[in-house]
Design a protein around this motif. Structure first.
Motif, PDB file in Angstrom:
ATOM      1  N   LEU A  73       0.821  -1.207   0.000  1.00 20.88           N
ATOM      2  CA  LEU A  73       0.000   0.000   0.000  1.00 20.88           C
ATOM      3  C   LEU A  73       0.855   1.257   0.000  1.00 20.88           C
ATOM      4  N   PHE A  74       1.796   1.333   0.932  1.00 23.46           N
ATOM      5  CA  PHE A  74       2.618   2.534   1.087  1.00 23.46           C
ATOM      6  C   PHE A  74       3.544   2.740  -0.110  1.00 23.46           C
ATOM      7  N   PHE A  75       4.240   1.677  -0.507  1.00 24.50           N
ATOM      8  CA  PHE A  75       5.165   1.811  -1.630  1.00 24.50           C
ATOM      9  C   PHE A  75       4.429   1.886  -2.966  1.00 24.50           C
ATOM     10  N   GLY A  76       3.165   1.416  -2.978  1.00 22.47           N
ATOM     11  CA  GLY A  76       2.344   1.583  -4.172  1.00 22.47           C
ATOM     12  C   GLY A  76       2.156   3.052  -4.512  1.00 22.47           C
ATOM     13  N   LEU A  77       2.124   3.899  -3.471  1.00 24.48           N
ATOM     14  CA  LEU A  77       2.017   5.348  -3.688  1.00 24.48           C
ATOM     15  C   LEU A  77       3.204   5.860  -4.502  1.00 24.48           C
ATOM     16  N   VAL A  78       4.396   5.349  -4.196  1.00 26.78           N
ATOM     17  CA  VAL A  78       5.611   5.754  -4.915  1.00 26.78           C
ATOM     18  C   VAL A  78       5.567   5.251  -6.355  1.00 26.78           C
ATOM     19  N   HIS A  79       5.184   3.986  -6.535  1.00 28.72           N
ATOM     20  CA  HIS A  79       5.142   3.404  -7.875  1.00 28.72           C
ATOM     21  C   HIS A  79       4.095   4.107  -8.740  1.00 28.72           C
ATOM     22  N   GLY A  80       3.018   4.585  -8.121  1.00 30.58           N
ATOM     23  CA  GLY A  80       1.998   5.323  -8.861  1.00 30.58           C
ATOM     24  C   GLY A  80       2.556   6.582  -9.499  1.00 30.58           C
ATOM     25  N   MET A  81       3.497   7.232  -8.805  1.00 31.19           N
ATOM     26  CA  MET A  81       4.117   8.435  -9.367  1.00 31.19           C
ATOM     27  C   MET A  81       4.975   8.084 -10.572  1.00 31.19           C
ATOM     28  N   GLY A  82       5.567   6.880 -10.560  1.00 27.83           N
ATOM     29  CA  GLY A  82       6.349   6.430 -11.709  1.00 27.83           C
ATOM     30  C   GLY A  82       5.469   6.207 -12.926  1.00 27.83           C
ATOM     31  N   PHE A  83       4.293   5.585 -12.718  1.00 27.04           N
ATOM     32  CA  PHE A  83       3.345   5.398 -13.809  1.00 27.04           C
ATOM     33  C   PHE A  83       2.836   6.752 -14.304  1.00 27.04           C
ATOM     34  N   ALA A  84       2.650   7.670 -13.360  1.00 33.82           N
ATOM     35  CA  ALA A  84       2.004   8.951 -13.677  1.00 33.82           C
ATOM     36  C   ALA A  84       2.818   9.798 -14.640  1.00 33.82           C
ATOM     37  N   ASN A  85       4.145   9.763 -14.524  1.00 27.84           N
ATOM     38  CA  ASN A  85       4.963  10.576 -15.421  1.00 27.84           C
ATOM     39  C   ASN A  85       4.707  10.212 -16.875  1.00 27.84           C
TER      40      ASN A  85
END
Length: 200
Positions: free
Chosen positions: A114-126
């Motif tokens: 859950l927590f690290f998913g937030l970080v990975h979401g920013m990678g997808f977002a770019n």
């Protein structure tokens, strides 16, 4: 059927395909490694627990993906690219240190997903933000992209679980040794990635 609906369906399918490719391509090795190290401690009979971990990761990256695409949240790309392998290093290290406490480790992996998913979401977002910047409405493309990511993620999980089944059942590898081997290999790869991406 109205032309607008046809176009929305076409956009949805286009972005679903792009989301799928973004998680299953060779360029997504860091995301694949994160899923691998999260799943290293599970077997097929743990399917309910696997579902919880996958859902936690989905919730995490969906939140930051949406916030970033709607331009509510922005993070420097260099820092995101550094933080992603760092999340993998921490998760792999957690697997190694807690390998003798599987129940605690499984619970911990829910929170890490859950927590690290937030970080990975920013990678997808770019990637997603650049693709959707010219769209009149980004809701349908965002939905398609996110569903594509999820279908790709499920495909990666299925491949990983088949690999685990083969190693643990057919080759009769000890589960603790397998978790140690997978986590150590992922730790080394992710650490190399993190060191190569230090943003300063």
């Amino acid at each position: 059927m109205p032309l607008k609906i046809i176009r929305q369906m076409q956009d949805f399918m286009l972005y679903l395909k792009l989301g799928w490719e973004h998680i299953v391509s060779l360029d997504a090795l860091d995301h694949q490694l994160f899923v691998l190290v999260l799943m290293a401690i599970f077997v097929f009979k743990d399917w309910k627990k696997i579902l919880w971990v996958v859902t936690a990761f989905t919730i995490g990256h969906s939140i930051t993906l949406a916030l970033s695409v709607f331009d509510i949240l922005r993070a420097p790309a260099k820092w995101v690219e550094f933080l992603i392998p760092l999340t993998i290093v921490i998760t792999a290290l957690d697997n190694i240190l807690m390998r003798n406490k599987p129940q605690n480790l499984m619970k911990m992996n829910y929170y890490l997903a859950l927590f690290f998913g937030l970080v990975h979401g920013m990678g997808f977002a770019n990637t997603a933000r650049m693709m959707m910047s010219k769209e009149e409405s980004i809701f349908v493309p965002l939905l398609g992209f996110n569903i594509g990511l999820e279908v790709g993620q499920i495909a990666v999980v299925v491949v990983i679980m088949i690999l685990h089944f083969v190693m643990l059942t057919l080759f009769r590898v000890n589960k603790k040794e397998w978790v140690m081997f997978v986590s150590s290999a992922v730790f080394a790869l992710a650490l190399k990635m993190a060191l190569e991406r230090i943003p300063f």
